[in-house]
Structures are given as structure tokens and as C-alpha cells.
Design an enzyme around this catalytic site. Structure first.
Site, PDB file in Angstrom:
ATOM      1  N   ALA A   1       0.866  -1.180   0.000  1.00 31.14           N
ATOM      2  CA  ALA A   1       0.000   0.000   0.000  1.00 31.14           C
ATOM      3  C   ALA A   1       0.904   1.232   0.000  1.00 31.14           C
ATOM      4  CB  ALA A   1      -0.857  -0.012   1.262  1.00 31.14           C
TER       5      ALA A   1
ATOM      6  N   GLY B   1       0.427  -5.035   0.678  1.00 32.11           N
ATOM      7  CA  GLY B   1      -0.725  -5.021  -0.216  1.00 32.11           C
ATOM      8  C   GLY B   1      -0.398  -5.628  -1.580  1.00 32.11           C
TER       9      GLY B   1
ATOM     10  N   GLU C   1      -0.787  -9.231  -1.121  1.00 37.41           N
ATOM     11  CA  GLU C   1      -2.236  -9.495  -0.977  1.00 37.41           C
ATOM     12  C   GLU C   1      -2.924  -9.447  -2.342  1.00 37.41           C
ATOM     13  OE1 GLU C   1      -2.577  -6.423   2.149  1.00 37.41           O
ATOM     14  OE2 GLU C   1      -3.662  -7.951   3.267  1.00 37.41           O
TER      15      GLU C   1
ATOM     16  N   GLU D   1       3.869  -5.810   7.207  1.00 36.64           N
ATOM     17  CA  GLU D   1       3.060  -4.787   7.881  1.00 36.64           C
ATOM     18  C   GLU D   1       3.435  -4.598   9.347  1.00 36.64           C
ATOM     19  OE1 GLU D   1       1.960  -6.815   5.597  1.00 36.64           O
ATOM     20  OE2 GLU D   1       0.498  -5.842   4.310  1.00 36.64           O
TER      21      GLU D   1
HETATM   22  N1  3HC Z   1       4.652   3.370   0.037  1.00 36.76           N
HETATM   23  C1  3HC Z   1       5.145   4.579  -0.284  1.00 36.76           C
HETATM   24  N2  3HC Z   1       6.444   4.793  -0.606  1.00 36.76           N
HETATM   25  C2  3HC Z   1       7.257   3.729  -0.587  1.00 36.76           C
HETATM   26  C3  3HC Z   1       6.804   2.439  -0.253  1.00 36.76           C
HETATM   27  C4  3HC Z   1       5.430   2.275   0.061  1.00 36.76           C
HETATM   28  N3  3HC Z   1       4.913   1.092   0.365  1.00 36.76           N
HETATM   29  N4  3HC Z   1       7.852   1.584  -0.315  1.00 36.76           N
HETATM   30  C5  3HC Z   1       8.916   2.315  -0.689  1.00 36.76           C
HETATM   31  N5  3HC Z   1       8.558   3.610  -0.857  1.00 36.76           N
HETATM   32  C6  3HC Z   1       9.407   4.711  -1.297  1.00 36.76           C
HETATM   33  C7  3HC Z   1      10.494   5.037  -0.285  1.00 36.76           C
HETATM   34  O1  3HC Z   1      10.039   5.958   0.670  1.00 36.76           O
HETATM   35  C8  3HC Z   1      11.560   5.619  -1.183  1.00 36.76           C
HETATM   36  O2  3HC Z   1      11.172   6.942  -1.487  1.00 36.76           O
HETATM   37  P1  3HC Z   1      12.289   8.066  -1.711  1.00 36.76           P
HETATM   38  O3  3HC Z   1      13.108   7.605  -2.871  1.00 36.76           O
HETATM   39  O4  3HC Z   1      11.505   9.299  -1.939  1.00 36.76           O
HETATM   40  O5  3HC Z   1      13.081   8.088  -0.434  1.00 36.76           O
HETATM   41  C9  3HC Z   1      11.423   4.822  -2.479  1.00 36.76           C
HETATM   42  O6  3HC Z   1      10.118   4.251  -2.430  1.00 36.76           O
HETATM   43  C10 3HC Z   1      12.430   3.702  -2.618  1.00 36.76           C
HETATM   44  O7  3HC Z   1      12.406   2.914  -1.428  1.00 36.76           O
HETATM   45  P2  3HC Z   1      13.757   2.346  -0.790  1.00 36.76           P
HETATM   46  O8  3HC Z   1      14.781   3.428  -0.679  1.00 36.76           O
HETATM   47  O9  3HC Z   1      13.373   1.637   0.447  1.00 36.76           O
HETATM   48  O10 3HC Z   1      14.235   1.342  -1.934  1.00 36.76           O
HETATM   49  P3  3HC Z   1      14.902  -0.090  -1.793  1.00 36.76           P
HETATM   50  O11 3HC Z   1      15.132  -0.549  -3.165  1.00 36.76           O
HETATM   51  O12 3HC Z   1      16.027  -0.053  -0.819  1.00 36.76           O
HETATM   52  O13 3HC Z   1      13.763  -1.020  -1.121  1.00 36.76           O
HETATM   53  C11 3HC Z   1      11.574  -1.953  -0.854  1.00 36.76           C
HETATM   54  C12 3HC Z   1      12.574  -1.280  -1.821  1.00 36.76           C
HETATM   55  C13 3HC Z   1      12.093  -3.320  -0.423  1.00 36.76           C
HETATM   56  C14 3HC Z   1      10.269  -2.091  -1.575  1.00 36.76           C
HETATM   57  C15 3HC Z   1      11.412  -1.065   0.418  1.00 36.76           C
HETATM   58  O14 3HC Z   1      11.130   0.258  -0.007  1.00 36.76           O
HETATM   59  C16 3HC Z   1      10.316  -1.478   1.335  1.00 36.76           C
HETATM   60  O15 3HC Z   1      10.508  -2.366   2.134  1.00 36.76           O
HETATM   61  N6  3HC Z   1       9.149  -0.807   1.267  1.00 36.76           N
HETATM   62  C17 3HC Z   1       8.075  -0.997   2.187  1.00 36.76           C
HETATM   63  C18 3HC Z   1       7.312  -2.255   1.913  1.00 36.76           C
HETATM   64  C19 3HC Z   1       6.169  -2.386   2.895  1.00 36.76           C
HETATM   65  O16 3HC Z   1       6.322  -2.228   4.083  1.00 36.76           O
HETATM   66  N7  3HC Z   1       4.990  -2.697   2.365  1.00 36.76           N
HETATM   67  C20 3HC Z   1       3.824  -2.830   3.170  1.00 36.76           C
HETATM   68  C21 3HC Z   1       3.113  -1.527   3.215  1.00 36.76           C
HETATM   69  S1  3HC Z   1       1.732  -1.558   4.312  1.00 36.76           S
HETATM   70  C22 3HC Z   1       0.531  -2.386   3.438  1.00 36.76           C
HETATM   71  O17 3HC Z   1       0.759  -2.805   2.345  1.00 36.76           O
HETATM   72  C23 3HC Z   1      -0.803  -2.491   4.123  1.00 36.76           C
HETATM   73  C24 3HC Z   1      -1.700  -3.415   3.415  1.00 36.76           C
HETATM   74  O18 3HC Z   1      -1.751  -4.636   4.086  1.00 36.76           O
HETATM   75  C25 3HC Z   1      -3.090  -2.869   3.366  1.00 36.76           C
END
Ligand code: 3HC
Length: 673
Positions: free
Chosen positions: A72, A111, A114, A134
Site C-alpha cells: 500500500a 498489499g 495481498e 506490515e
Molecule cells: N509506500 C510509499 N512509498 C514507498 C513504499 C510504500 N509502500 N515503499 C517504498 N517507498 C518509497 C520510499 O520511501 C523511497 O522513497 P524516496 O526515494 O523518496 O526516499 C522509495 O520508495 C524507494 O524505497 P527504498 O529506498 O526503500 O528502496 P529499496 O530498493 O532499498 O527497497 C523496498 C525497496 C524493499 C520495496 C522497500 O522500499 C520497502 O521495504 N518498502 C516498504 C514495503 C512495505 O512495508 N509494504 C507494506 C506496506 S503496508 C501495506 O501494504 C498495508 C496493506 O496490508 C493494506
């Protein structure tokens, strides 16, 4: 052959392309294809378009760029939710009468995973990682992940993945039947081909939605309570892991729609919690820290192919491992051959442990070891691009080393010190290249701890700073820029925190009460347990060398007294605690010693409540952080948070000391949780 390209709206990040009888729905929302409102809307519309077209037999969902959807859009949390909601989009995909195939690559997270689980089939590129991270954001999967994953891989595997937040490679998931096929290349081609087989079937059957797979039967009636107890210890004080267990248990208690509604309630409770807000702050702070907006825009980092590490002690060896593990050649210098050999043996042992615990294979170990070359000669460092000095913590020793390095290293080489306290400006001045000198402060054990303070001295130039920051990221560290002062950011604040803890002992608290209060508050360990583990003499020595040491006779008095009595901590089996047979226990002798010292210093003793202990120590930390910001030693408050979250066991669900200072919890009368 592509014969139609229909953007849903002019700005949509989701497009539909028709390939024969297959509709390819493509998401293109850089950098990580997060499920923003526009993506959700686009998916909903594209699936409806594909389903309404009688010439379409199958749908493939894929992504452009480096990854399938990584979750998400975290930046939308904390704002009013916008329709369509993700669970509704995923339900619509699952209810599609035409088979939907997810084509996965990169990191399929949250997400995004999912979304994949709501499709009827999943095809992945080899090495793709999937996970539901999450909980690391104080959340639980909120779009059916807690319901669909257990139906595909069983309760135990789902509990493990969802409560840890850790990703798994698709090859592992294939063994559980979560992924139908793993391909080495041409992912889209394979996915379309896979889809075409369904399209060509004349009496095509409606695909089975994951939600209609029967929920797994659990035979161990204690299973969920056992997980609750385990997580209460492992993720002390955290809401999300407990809510995740409840949501997964609901799979076995309710029908799918009811359990899904309950998952949403548990998700919303987490999303609205202060814990999740703090963990989302930590997520963005850790990414912001690498952005050096204050540097000249044209600054370019230097390429680093070969580094040297001075000193083959525990720290130097750990640093050498960091570089070799990232594929960077290392020269390890130690003047005495036997000390060098001891260091090389230690490195070999560490790699052997990594092989034994399956973290790396033996081929990787051999490649890493081949990158580390020992030497006793400074001349062998002539061609390295960067040196990290990790010698004995003594100003004179370090200055001598930098004089020699300046002579033998090529003029473009960067010279860094791993000092924890010493003045990098003074070290830089003994060289003819002060603009190329800075601190790279690793934390022990260096090959494990993520934190790296990159210390900019007065004359360090932009390029040197940027190069060190980028190198830190390359070796898997969270690099934080800081300025020069005694102890830099982390240790300087830790000193203020430790001083307050020692003062509390003189005022009547016991080491055990202080440690317990801070652990209950969420710190990984209490300050006195930490002191005993790392050695009380380390701080003692550092305080002796501190030119700004306060003259107050009570300053760190209990710690200093213990050192003077030879009670250095665990290594002497006596410190703030006693360690009979290696087991930590309170020591009445220590309490007596402190009572007598308080009497001598005329400090009245009293009973101190846990909430007061927490308030005193956290306030001390925050005040020092504020001074550090005022003095420009840290660039941003969030940088301080990142340091404390990654180097000092500060609870992530409280966001870091500076974030916490601005939270409503800091204002509450009792800090005790
Ligand atoms: N939402 C918004 N922005 C995100 C994002 C997300 N889910 N994931 C990454 N970004 C952004 C980062 O803030 C960063 O932005 P910036 O360049 O402006 O600083 C850019 O994307 C690149 O991210 P990274 O520097 O972390 O890049 P990496 O290549 O090192 O890592 C990744 C990529 C493994 C995808 C890592 O970004 C990550 O772990 N992201 C989070 C994943 C996550 O936690 N997903 C679950 C979200 S909650 C959810 O999905 C709820 C659902 O169940 C309803």
C-alpha cells in the site's frame, strides 16, 4: 502481438494491453508501484474492462520497473482514506469470472502480496521475494492477507510470515503451493502463455477464488495462545503482532466475509495507533537520512573499489567483513604478524559461523575470504581508495597512523577514523589532505549492527562526505551524517542518559529497578545491564579523556566507584550486578556501596517510581538531542531518531527520542506503559 493500448484515464498509472485473448493489466507507478488511490482505481477499472470484453479469456496483472507492487502507499496512511479501498479492489479481482494471473518480480510486499494472493494463479521470476511486512510498520495485513495466505500455505507458515514480517523467496513458497510456476526469464511471455491455455479451453471453468478454499484445520488447541505468549516476549509492548495472531485465528473461527471484516477492524485499530504512526515515521526517516540536500548539487561520489582497514582487533575484523561481504576488496593492516593472523582467523571463524547457520553458502564464504588480504606494511596501502582506521582509542596513536597513511596513500584516497569519541578535526590536521578526512563510526559488532555515523569534520569536503555515505549504503548500513563533538550524536546522548541513570542510583533507585523500568518502557536493555555487558571501564576511560567532563562529584559516581573496585561488568563476573555461574543477579554489596556514597555526597535517598525513572532518563536523552540539534551536530531531528533506533535499542514503536518528544505520550503524567 500488441493490437490495442487503452489508457483508462490520461494520467493513470495502470494500463491495459490486449495480447490475443489475454488482457495484460500493467501497473507503472515508480519507484515501487505502491498501491496509491490512482493505482487502486486503475486496477478496478481495468479488471472491469477486461471482464466486459467477450474476446478476453484471461487477465494477467504485472508491473513495470524494478518490482511488482511493494505494498500500500504508506504516505497515504494518516490521511482520510480514499475510495476504492484495497479490500474491495482485491475482492473484485478474486470474483473475476476470468482467470487472473499475477506475474511477480522484485519484492512483492504487503498489499502487493495481498494483490497476488487475490489472483487465481501466480507466476514468478526466480529469486522474487514475497512477504507481509506490515508488523514492521505497526500494522497487520489489511486486505485479506491474514485470510488468504493461511488458506494457501497453512496456519503455521502464515503465522511465521505475518508476525515476523520477513520476506520469503518464491522458490520456498512454490513448495507450499502458493506460487504455480517459477521462471528464469521472460516473465511476461510465460504469464501470457499460461493465461492463453485457459482462454483456449472451450468449456472454461470459473476459477476458484482463494477465499473459497476451506480454512485449514488446527489440531493443536494451544497453538494461538503459544504464539501470543511467544510474541509477548519477542515483540514486547507491541499491538500489531498480537492483532495479527487474532486475525489469523479468526480464519479458523469465522467464515471468510466475517473474518475479513474483523481483519479490517484489527487493521484500522493498528493504523490509528500511535505505535504505527511512530513506525511509519521511522520508515521515512531511515530513507530521508541518505538525502544530503545541504550538499552542492553537482557533487559526485568517488568510485570505491578497494579499501584498507587499520587494526585487526574485533572492530577492524568486523569492518573488513562488512566490505568483503559487499564484494569490495580489503587490505587488513596490523603491524605484528601474529596479531594479523589472529584477526584473519577471527574473520574465517565468523564466516564459518555464517555458513553453519545457513546465512551464506561455502562458495560465498570463499569469495569473501579471497577479497581480504592481510599485510603488516603501510606501503601495501598505496593503491586503496579509502582507509578506515580502527586502532586503539588513543589520540596520539591515531595521529601517528594518519601521518603514515597520508604519506603512503594516493592523494585521492579518503582517510576515515572509526573513533567513538576523539576529535576528528585534530586528526585531520596532521595530514596534508584534511578535506579528505572524516569519521566512519561503526557500532559493535560491526558486521551485524546497521548503524554507521559518518562524521563530517570542519574541513571535510562534500565529495568525501557523499562518498562515505554512499559506501555505507553499499555495505548495507544506515549511514547518518553527524558533526564533530565528544561522542558525536549517539554516544554523547547515551552519556547524558547514563549520567541520569547513575544519578537515580544515588537518589535511591537500584540498578535492577532502573533497568526494569526502561525495559518495560521498551528499551532493548536497561542501562546497567548494557554497561555490564560492554564493560563499565569503557565509559570510565572515555570520561577521563573528555575535556568537557563536568566537575560535579556525583557525575557517574556509582559507575566510577565500581571500576575503581575492579568490578568491570560481565568480564570480571561483577559489575552493577553479580554473575555467580554466569547468571545475572542483584548484588546487595553494590546497593550498600551506593547508599554509602549517597550519604557521603549528602544526597537524600527515596523510593522512586518506574514512571519517574522513565521520565528522568527519556528527558535527559531528549534534552541532549535538542542541544545537538541547536549546535548543528545533527542535521535533522529525524536523523537522531534513526541513530537511536538502529544503534541503541530504542523502541521502534516510539519512533525515536525526538519524535517521542513531540508526541502526546511524552506530555502524559506517567511515562510507564
Ligand atoms: N509506500 C510509499 N512509498 C514507498 C513504499 C510504500 N509502500 N515503499 C517504498 N517507498 C518509497 C520510499 O520511501 C523511497 O522513497 P524516496 O526515494 O523518496 O526516499 C522509495 O520508495 C524507494 O524505497 P527504498 O529506498 O526503500 O528502496 P529499496 O530498493 O532499498 O527497497 C523496498 C525497496 C524493499 C520495496 C522497500 O522500499 C520497502 O521495504 N518498502 C516498504 C514495503 C512495505 O512495508 N509494504 C507494506 C506496506 S503496508 C501495506 O501494504 C498495508 C496493506 O496490508 C493494506
Amino acid at each position: 502481438m500488441t493490437n490495442k493500448l487503452t489508457p483508462v484515464t490520461p494520467v493513470t498509472p495502470v494500463k491495459i494491453v490486449i495480447e490475443g485473448s489475454v488482457a495484460l493489466i500493467n501497473i507503472d507507478n515508480p519507484p515501487v508501484n505502491a498501491l496509491s488511490q490512482a493505482v487502486r482505481q486503475g486496477l478496478m477499472e481495468c479488471v472491469a474492462t477486461a471482464n466486459s470484453d467477450p474476446n478476453i479469456g484471461t487477465i494477467v496483472i504485472a508491473c513495470s520497473g524494478r518490482t511488482f507492487v511493494a505494498g500500500a502507499d504508506i504516505s497515504e496512511f494518516g490521511k482520510p482514506p480514499l475510495e476504492p479501498h484495497l479490500p474491495d479492489v482485491l475482492n473484485a479481482i478474486e470474483q473475476s469470472p476470468k482467470p487472473v494471473i499475477a506475474a511477480l518480480h522484485g519484492t512483492v510486499l504487503g498489499g502487493g502480496f495481498e494483490l497476488a494472493l487475490s489472483c487465481h494463479y501466480r507466476i514468478a521470476l526466480a529469486g522474487t521475494k514475497c512477504g507481509l511486512p506490515e508488523v514492521t510498520l505497526g500494522l497487520i495485513p489489511g486486505a485479506g492477507g491474514t485470510q488468504r495466505l493461511p488458506r494457501l500455505c497453512g496456519i503455521e507458515k502464515a503465522l511465521e510470515m505475518i508476525t515476523s514480517g520477513k520476506s520469503v523467496v518464491v522458490e520456498d513458497l512454490q513448495a507450499f503451493g502458493v506460487v504455480e510456476s517459477v521462471v528464469g526469464e521472460n516473465l511476461l511471455g510465460h504469464a501470457i502463455e499460461y493465461g492463453a491455455q485457459f482462454s483456449s479451453q472451450i468449456d472454461r471453468k470459473t476459477p476458484v477464488p482463494t477465499s473459497q478454499i476451506p480454512a485449514p484445520v488446527v489440531t493443536n488447541s494451544q497453538l494461538f495462545d503459544q504464539w501470543r505468549a511467544k510474541l509477548a516476549r519477542r515483540a514486547r509492548g507491541q499491538l500489531a503482532p498480537q492483532n495479527a495472531i487474532q486475525a489469523i485465528e479468526n480464519t479458523t473461527l469465522y467464515c471468510f466475509p466475517e473474518a475479513l471484516a474483523k481483519e479490517r477492524e484489527l487493521f484500522v485499530e493498528c493504523r490509528n495507533s500511535s505505535q504505527s504512526a511512530a513506525m511509519r515515521h521511522a520508515f521515512f526517516a531511515e530513507r530521508q537520512v541518505a538525502k544530503l540536500d545541504f550538499l552542492k548539487t553537482e557533487t559526485q561520489a568517488l568510485p570505491i573499489a578497494k579499501v584498507a582497514v587499520i587494526g585487526a582487533g574485533t572492530m577492524g575484523c568486523g569492518i573488513a567483513i562488512c566490505f568483503a561481504s559487499a564484494g569490495i576488496a580489503v587490505r587488513l593492516l596490523e603491524l605484528k604478524a601474529e596479531n594479523l593472523q589472529r584477526g584473519l582467523n577471527l574473520i574465517a571463524e565468523r564466516y564459518a559461523q555464517s555458513v553453519d547457520s545457513d546465512r551464506i553458502d561455502s562458495q560465498t564464504r570463499d569469495q569473501c575470504l579471497a577479497l581480504i588480504q592481510g599485510t603488516c606494511l603501510y606501503e601495501d596501502l598505496a593503491d586503496v581508495d579509502l582507509v578506515i582506521e580502527a586502532a586503539f582509542e588513543n589520540a596520539e596513536v591515531k595521529r601517528d597512523i594518519f601521518v603514515q597513511l597520508d604519506q603512503v596513500c594516493k592523494p585521492s584516497a579518503i582517510l576515515a577514523s572509526n573513533t567513538s569519541y576523539l576529535d576528528i578535526n585534530a586528526i585531520a590536521e596532521v595530514t596534508a589532505r584534511p578535506e579528505k578526512v572524516l569519521g566512519m563510526h561503526f557500532f559493535s559488532p560491526a558486521h551485524i549492527m546497521k548503524l554507521l555515523e559518518v562524521v563530517r569534520a570542519h574541513k571535510t569536503d562534500d565529495q568525501t562526505l557523499l562518498t562515505a555515505m554512499k559506501l555505507g549504503k553499499r555495505i548495507g548500513k544506515i549511514a547518518v551524517p553527524v558533526g564533530v563533538c565528544y561522542g558525536f550524536v549517539g554516544n554523547r546522548m547515551y552519556s547524558a542518559y547514563g549520567a541520569a541513570a547513575n544519578q537515580l542510583l544515588l537518589e535511591g533507585a537500584t540498578p535492577e529497578q532502573v533497568d526494569q523500568a526502561m525495559e518495560d518502557w521498551g528499551m532493548a536493555m536497561g542501562p546497567f545491564a548494557v554497561a555490564d555487558l560492554s564493560g563499565i571501564d569503557i565509559g570510565y576511560k572515555a570520561r577521563r579523556e573528555n575535556p568537557h567532563r563536568p566537575s560535579d562529584p556525583s557525575f557517574f559516581r556509582p559507575a566510577d566507584l565500581l571500576v575503581q573496585q575492579g568490578r568491570l561488568g560481565q568480564k570480571t563476573e561483577a559489575g552493577f550486578y553479580a554473575y555467580p555461574g554466569g547468571k545475572k543477579q542483584p548484588d546487595p554489596e553494590v546497593i550498600q556501596l551506593i547508599i554509602e556514597e549517597a550519604r557521603r555526597l549528602k544526597i537524600p535517598q527515596r523510593i522512586i517510581r518506574p514512571g519517574d525513572i522513565q521520565r528522568r532518563l527519556i528527558t535527559a536523552l531528549i534534552k541532549e538531542g535538542e542541544k545537538i540539534l541547536e549546535q548543528g551536530i545533527a542535521v535533522r531531528a529525524a536523523d537522531i531518531d534513526v541513530i537511536w533506533l538502529n544503534g541503541y535499542g530504542f523502541p521502534r514503536y516510539r519512533g525515536g527520542p525526538m519524535y517521542f518528544a513531540n508526541s502526546s505520550e511524552f506530555d502524559s503524567p506517567a511515562l510507564s506503559s
